[in-house]
Design an enzyme around this catalytic site. Structure first.
Site, PDB file in Angstrom:
ATOM      1  CG  HIS A  46     -11.247  14.338 -34.811  1.00  0.00           C
ATOM      2  ND1 HIS A  46     -11.057  14.954 -35.881  1.00  0.00           N
ATOM      3  CD2 HIS A  46     -10.724  13.080 -34.940  1.00  0.00           C
ATOM      4  CE1 HIS A  46     -10.903  14.011 -36.856  1.00  0.00           C
ATOM      5  NE2 HIS A  46     -10.492  12.919 -36.153  1.00  0.00           N
ATOM      6  CG  ASP A 190       1.544  16.621 -35.673  1.00  0.00           C
ATOM      7  OD1 ASP A 190       0.965  16.065 -34.553  1.00  0.00           O
ATOM      8  OD2 ASP A 190       1.303  15.978 -36.578  1.00  0.00           O
ATOM      9  CE1 TYR A 240      -8.503  16.851 -39.020  1.00  0.00           C
ATOM     10  CE2 TYR A 240      -8.531  18.559 -40.601  1.00  0.00           C
ATOM     11  CZ  TYR A 240      -8.368  18.253 -39.358  1.00  0.00           C
ATOM     12  OH  TYR A 240      -7.504  19.138 -38.578  1.00  0.00           O
TER      13      TYR A 240
HETATM   14 MG    MG Z   1       2.594  15.180 -40.873  1.00  0.00          MG
END
Ligand code: MG
Ligand code: ADP
Length: 399
Positions: A46, A190, A240
Site C-alpha cells: 500500500h 506487477d 481498498y
Molecule cells: Mg492481476
C-alpha cells in the site's frame, strides 16, 4: 497437501508444442515465443499509490505465448489454462489485426489482456496463431495478469522483430492494457518486475520517479515460501478504495502532495494539535513507516543481513494488521504459525490484503517443517510455493 510443483519453462514449452499441434493441426510448427513471470512483493505494501517504494521479485512461475505468424490479417489465440471459467468462456479467441479494425473489449474476457497489449503496441502487428500456457496460478495474487501481458508483448516483439529498447515503455504499455482493456486500475509494480526481474535479485522500485535498483538475494541457504490462504474476503475492493481515500485525506491534512513527503514528526504534530483523527493517523503511520522499512529492507538485503530483513517483514505485517487494518484472521494465523518455527526469519501478508498470500523467509532445510505445521493447523486448504528471485521477460526469435 505439500509444496505445489509447478511446470518449468521447458515443460511448458514441450506441452505448448503439443497443444499448438492439437489446435492448429497440419500447419507449420511454432517458431517464436514470449515469456513473462509472475511476481511476489517482499515488502512495501500500500505504498505504491502513495508514491513510495516497493520491493518485489520475479517468480520462477511464468506464462508463455508460443506461436508463429500465419500470413493472414487474423490473430488466433488459445489458452491451455483450465482455471478460466470454461462453462462461460471459450479458451479460444480470434480477432483481426488492429490496422483492419480497432480492437475492442469483448469475450472471452481473458483475451482482453492480449488484445490490450496488441492495441497499445508500438507498431503494426501481423496475424498469428499462438497458444498460452502458464505455471502462475490464475487469480491467486501472484499476478498472472501481468505475466500474460508481458508474455504477449514479448511474443509480439518476437514476431514483428520490433524490440522495445526502453523497457519502461514496455512496462507502461502492459499496465495500460490492463487499465483500458481489463478495466483494472492497477499500479505499475506487477508489470515492472515481470519485465525487469533479474535472477537472484529483488527490485527496489521508486513509484514516484520509476527509478529502480537491483537488490541481490544470493545466499542459497534461504528461500521464500509463499502460502496462499485460499481466502478472498468480498470487502477487499471497497476497503481498498477506502484506504486510498484515507491516504489522500491524510496527505491533504498534512499539506503534502503524497504521503511520500510526510514524516512521522509531521504526523505526530498534527495529532497532538488535534488536526487528524485516530483512523487517518493510523493509516498514514503505516504508509510513512512502510516506506522507510522498504528502503531499509533493500539496504540490509544488499548487505546480506537476512535476519534484519526478516524482522522488517514482521514489522510490515504488524503495521498492516494494526494500523492499516487490511489483514484478516486467516492471514494472521498463517503468519503466526510460520513465525513460531525456529529458522523462520520473518513472515507477512503480501498483496492488498483481506485474503491472498503470505510470504515467509525461511532457512532452506526447514521449509517442509513449516509446511507441515501450517497444514496441521490451518484448515482452509492452503497452497504452498517455494521460490527464489527469478528472471524477467524473455523473447525467443527462434526455437
Ligand atoms: Mg492481476
Ligand atoms: P492475478 O493477476 O492475481 O492472477 P487477476 O484477476 O488480476 O489475478 O488476473 C487473472 C485473470 O487474468 C484471469 O481471470 C484471466 O482473465 C487472465 N489470465 C491470466 N493468466 C491467463 C492464462 N494463462 N490464460 C488465460 N487467461 C489468463
Amino acid at each position: 497437501m505439500s509444496v505445489t510443483q509447478t511446470d518449468t519453462m521447458e515443460e511448458l514449452i514441450k506441452k505448448g508444442f503439443e497443444f499448438f499441434d492439437k489446435h492448429f493441426p497440419g500447419g507449420k510448427k511454432p517458431d517464436k515465443m514470449g515469456v513473462g513471470p509472475g511476481r511476489v512483493n517482499l515488502i512495501g505494501e500500500h505504498t505504491d499509490y502513495n508514491e513510495g517504494y516497493v520491493l518485489p521479485m520475479a517468480l520462477p512461475m511464468v506464462t508463455i505465448m508460443l506461436g508463429r505468424t500465419n500470413d493472414t490479417d487474423t490473430c488466433r489465440v488459445v489458452t491451455a489454462s483450465s482455471d478460466i471459467d470454461c462453462a462461460k468462456e471459450s479458451n479460444y479467441a480470434e480477432f483481426k489485426i488492429p490496422s483492419i479494425k480497432p480492437l475492442s473489449v469483448g469475450v472471452p474476457k481473458w483475451a482482453n489482456y492480449v488484445k490490450g497489449v496488441i492495441a497499445c503496441f508500438q507498431s503494426i502487428v501481423v496475424g498469428f496463431d499462438a497458444v498460452i500456457l502458464s505455471s502462475v496460478p490464475l487469480g491467486g495474487g501472484l499476478s498472472s495478469s501481468a505475466s500474460l501481458e508481458v508474455a504477449t508483448y514479448s511474443f509480439i516483439e518476437a514476431i514483428t522483430g520490433n524490440k522495445t529498447t526502453q523497457l519502461v515503455k514496455k512496462v507502461m504499455v502492459c499496465q495500460n492494457a490492463e487499465h483500458m482493456f481489463a478495466g483494472v486500475p492497477c499500479g505499475i509494480m506487477d508489470q515492472f518486475i515481470s519485465v525487469m526481474g533479474v535472477d537472484g535479485h529483488a527490485l527496489l522500485i521508486d513509484c514516484k520517479t520509476l527509478q529502480h535498483e537491483l537488490v541481490p538475494f544470493t545466499d542459497t541457504n534461504y528461500l521464500f515460501l509463499i502460502t496462499n490462504s485460499n481466502i478472498h474476503h468480498e470487502l477487499s475492493d471497497g476497503q481498498y478504495q477506502l484506504r486510498r481515500f484515507q491516504c489522500e485525506e491524510a496527505s491533504d491534512l498534512l499539506n503534502v502532495t503524497s504521503l511520500r513527503s510526510a514524516t512521522l514528526d509531521n504526523l505526530n504534530r498534527a495529532r497532538d494539535e488535534g488536526k487528524i483523527n485516530l483512523v487517518i493517523y493510523k493509516r498514514a503511520k503505516h504508509v510513512i513507516t512502510e516506506i522507510e522499512r522498504t528502503k531499509t529492507a533493500a539496504n540490509v538485503l544488499s548487505q546480506g543481513d537476512y535476519k534484519k530483513f526478516g524482522e522488517l517483514m514482521n514489522e510490515s505485517h504488524n503495521s498492516l494488521r494494526d494500523d492499516f487494518e487490511v489483514s484478516c484472521r486467516e492471514l494472521d494465523q498463517l503468519v503466526e504459525l510460520a513465525r513460531k518455527v525456529p529458522g523462520v526469519l520473518g513472515s507477512r501478508m503480501t498483496g492488498g490484503g483481506f485474503g491472498g498470500c503470505t510470504i515467509t523467509l525461511v532457512e532452506r532445510n526447514i521449509v517442509d517443517l513449516v509446511v507441515d505445521i501450517i497444514n496441521s493447523e490451518y484448515k482452509q486448504d492452503p497452497k504452498f510455493y517455494v521460490v527464489s528471485p527469478s528472471c524477467g521477460a524473455k523473447i525467443f526469435t527462434s526455437l
